[in-house]
Design an enzyme around this catalytic site. Structure first.
Site, PDB file in Angstrom:
ATOM      1  N   LYS A 313     -38.066 -37.521 -40.108  1.00  0.00           N
ATOM      2  CA  LYS A 313     -37.697 -36.737 -38.920  1.00  0.00           C
ATOM      3  C   LYS A 313     -36.371 -37.210 -38.344  1.00  0.00           C
ATOM      4  CE  LYS A 313     -42.179 -34.847 -37.815  1.00  0.00           C
ATOM      5  NZ  LYS A 313     -43.384 -34.837 -36.984  1.00  0.00           N
ATOM      6  N   ARG A 348     -48.762 -39.155 -41.988  1.00  0.00           N
ATOM      7  CA  ARG A 348     -48.371 -37.914 -42.689  1.00  0.00           C
ATOM      8  C   ARG A 348     -46.967 -38.101 -43.241  1.00  0.00           C
ATOM      9  NH1 ARG A 348     -45.658 -33.252 -41.625  1.00  0.00           N
ATOM     10  NH2 ARG A 348     -46.588 -31.302 -42.319  1.00  0.00           N
TER      11      ARG A 348
HETATM   12  N1  HH2 Z   1     -45.015 -32.607 -38.284  1.00  0.00           N
HETATM   13  C1  HH2 Z   1     -44.638 -31.484 -38.926  1.00  0.00           C
HETATM   14  C2  HH2 Z   1     -45.581 -30.513 -39.300  1.00  0.00           C
HETATM   15  N2  HH2 Z   1     -46.887 -30.697 -39.034  1.00  0.00           N
HETATM   16  N3  HH2 Z   1     -48.634 -32.016 -38.134  1.00  0.00           N
HETATM   17  C3  HH2 Z   1     -49.037 -33.111 -37.481  1.00  0.00           C
HETATM   18  N4  HH2 Z   1     -50.345 -33.296 -37.201  1.00  0.00           N
HETATM   19  N5  HH2 Z   1     -48.152 -34.079 -37.084  1.00  0.00           N
HETATM   20  C4  HH2 Z   1     -46.814 -33.964 -37.319  1.00  0.00           C
HETATM   21  O1  HH2 Z   1     -46.059 -34.872 -36.893  1.00  0.00           O
HETATM   22  C5  HH2 Z   1     -46.347 -32.798 -38.006  1.00  0.00           C
HETATM   23  C6  HH2 Z   1     -47.304 -31.825 -38.402  1.00  0.00           C
HETATM   24  C7  HH2 Z   1     -43.190 -31.275 -39.231  1.00  0.00           C
HETATM   25  O2  HH2 Z   1     -42.856 -31.804 -40.460  1.00  0.00           O
HETATM   26  P1  HH2 Z   1     -42.703 -30.971 -41.835  1.00  0.00           P
HETATM   27  O3  HH2 Z   1     -43.986 -30.344 -42.216  1.00  0.00           O
HETATM   28  O4  HH2 Z   1     -42.141 -31.885 -42.858  1.00  0.00           O
HETATM   29  O5  HH2 Z   1     -41.629 -29.883 -41.505  1.00  0.00           O
HETATM   30  P2  HH2 Z   1     -41.719 -28.320 -41.192  1.00  0.00           P
HETATM   31  O6  HH2 Z   1     -42.506 -28.148 -39.948  1.00  0.00           O
HETATM   32  O7  HH2 Z   1     -40.281 -27.902 -41.060  1.00  0.00           O
HETATM   33  O8  HH2 Z   1     -42.401 -27.647 -42.351  1.00  0.00           O
END
Ligand code: HH2
Length: 368
Positions: A313, A348
């Site tokens: 992030k 995660r």
């Molecule tokens: N962060 C993201 C998405 N889902 N769920 C939880 N529980 N906690 C988090 O910190 C979290 C999450 C964002 O990351 P990513 O899936 O890599 O990116 P994007 O939302 O652009 O798909």
């Protein structure tokens, strides 16, 4: 009035009969309780939002409240004891229905999206779907993921919203392919997607909106009777990073999650099904994220296993000076080791193998 919320900042001395730092929100008369706690020898203050902060033993706190209002004192007794116990016992165990007995567990990310902030398109090629997504999921399993978080919609600010049909088209074939091989979490804010993903074999619902984007979500999770990740976000994904503001970010995120647990209980979601997540990067500045991670152990006091998602992030980019999210592995892995030591039960991540190695070392070093 909102329910009284008890937070423990530090309870290391309680086992030896010593005091803990407590913060109590939504007391009807915090000033009167402060006077009683101070007269029992505690160090006490009240913040601008009326929260009582006291260095007292659990019994002194319960007595001080009880001397102001006997009914509230009696009701608070159990909450104070359980908060201290959960703080002390962190990381606790994951919801049994997941079938994952290791904590901290590595949750591998499978973004079946073209536009996720760090790995958009890695697992999603519309012309070849679902083969690349399934291959990516299997590589996360081979690398040691105990859980896979499969999502079909990016939550990145500015990402295109996706309707339920498109989200399902992206995630269902992947879930069906790997659900027998690993515990699958569906990353969605939509009740209908959650329902169909569970029918396809997913074991848990990860909802970054804590049930606020789809009013049917909490009731659906209750009906499906599956584990649920309750995450904090300020605002919504489109606007959340414009000007996130808190007076006391740890207190406010903690109170939000405590309130979310109460809303979930009202909807019929059993508390032992829930994981809580402070939502790193979701409506937070760098300072907010740092304060939450420094105070992470406090969230264990909510009595639910804590999930943290910080992988690649922007806070990692800002701290390391690495602009390309795909290159933020080292900072992400270091953070994973530190949050595991701070009590996180699941982490995660995009980089499963590197994180698994770091957690093996961090947990061995943490054992007495
Ligand atoms: N962060 C993201 C998405 N889902 N769920 C939880 N529980 N906690 C988090 O910190 C979290 C999450 C964002 O990351 P990513 O899936 O890599 O990116 P994007 O939302 O652009 O798909």
């Amino acid at each position: 009035m909102s329910e009284i919320v008890v937070r423990v900042e530090d309870a290391r001395l309680v086992e030896d009969g010593g005091p803990a730092w407590f913060v109590v929100s939504h007391l009807p008369d915090p000033q009167a309780v402060a006077e009683k706690a101070a007269s029992a020898g505690g160090s006490v203050s009240i913040d601008d939002a009326g929260r009582l902060r006291a260095l007292v033993t659990p019994q002194q706190l319960v007595n001080a409240v009880g001397r102001v209002d006997a009914t509230i004192g009696t009701a608070l007794d159990g909450l104070v004891q359980s908060t201290v116990r959960a703080w002390r016992d962190a990381p606790g165990t994951l919801p049994a229905a997941l079938g994952v007995d290791r904590a901290p567990a590595v949750m591998g990310i499978v973004n079946v999206t073209p536009d996720s902030f760090s790995d958009g398109g890695v697992a999603y090629d519309p012309s070849a779907h679902p083969a690349p997504a399934i291959a990516h999921a299997r590589s996360q399993i081979a690398a040691g993921a105990a859980i896979l978080d499969i999502g079909g919609e990016s939550t990145r600010p500015g990402a295109d919203p996706v309707d339920a049909d498109e989200e399902l088209r992206r995630v269902l074939p992947v879930i069906e392919a790997v659900a027998d091989e690993v515990a699958v979490s569906i990353d969605t804010t939509k009740a209908d997607v959650a329902r169909q993903a569970i029918a396809a074999g997913a074991a848990m619902v990860n909802d970054v909106s804590a049930g606020r984007l789809d009013p049917a979500m909490l009731a659906t999770v209750a009906e499906l009777d599956v584990p649920y990740v309750l995450m904090h976000m300020q605002g919504d994904p489109a606007t959340m990073q414009r000007d996130p503001t808190y007076d006391d970010v740890v207190a406010e995120v903690y109170e939000f999650l405590a309130d979310g647990l109460a809303r979930a209980a009202e909807a019929g979601v059993a508390r032992d099904r829930i994981m809580v997540d402070p939502g790193i990067g979701f409506g937070k500045s760098l300072d907010h994220n740092l304060a939450l991670l420094r105070g992470l152990r406090q969230f264990c006091g909510l009595g639910c296993p804590v999930l943290v998602g910080v992988s690649r992030k922007s806070m990692i980019g800002t701290l390391t000076g690495v602009g390309d999210p795909g290159e933020r592995v080292h900072g992400s892995v270091a953070t994973a080791a530190l949050v595991a030591r701070a009590g996180a039960a699941a982490i995660r991540v995009h980089d499963v193998d590197a994180t698994r190695q770091a957690l093996a070392v961090a947990t061995a070093l943490g054992q007495a």
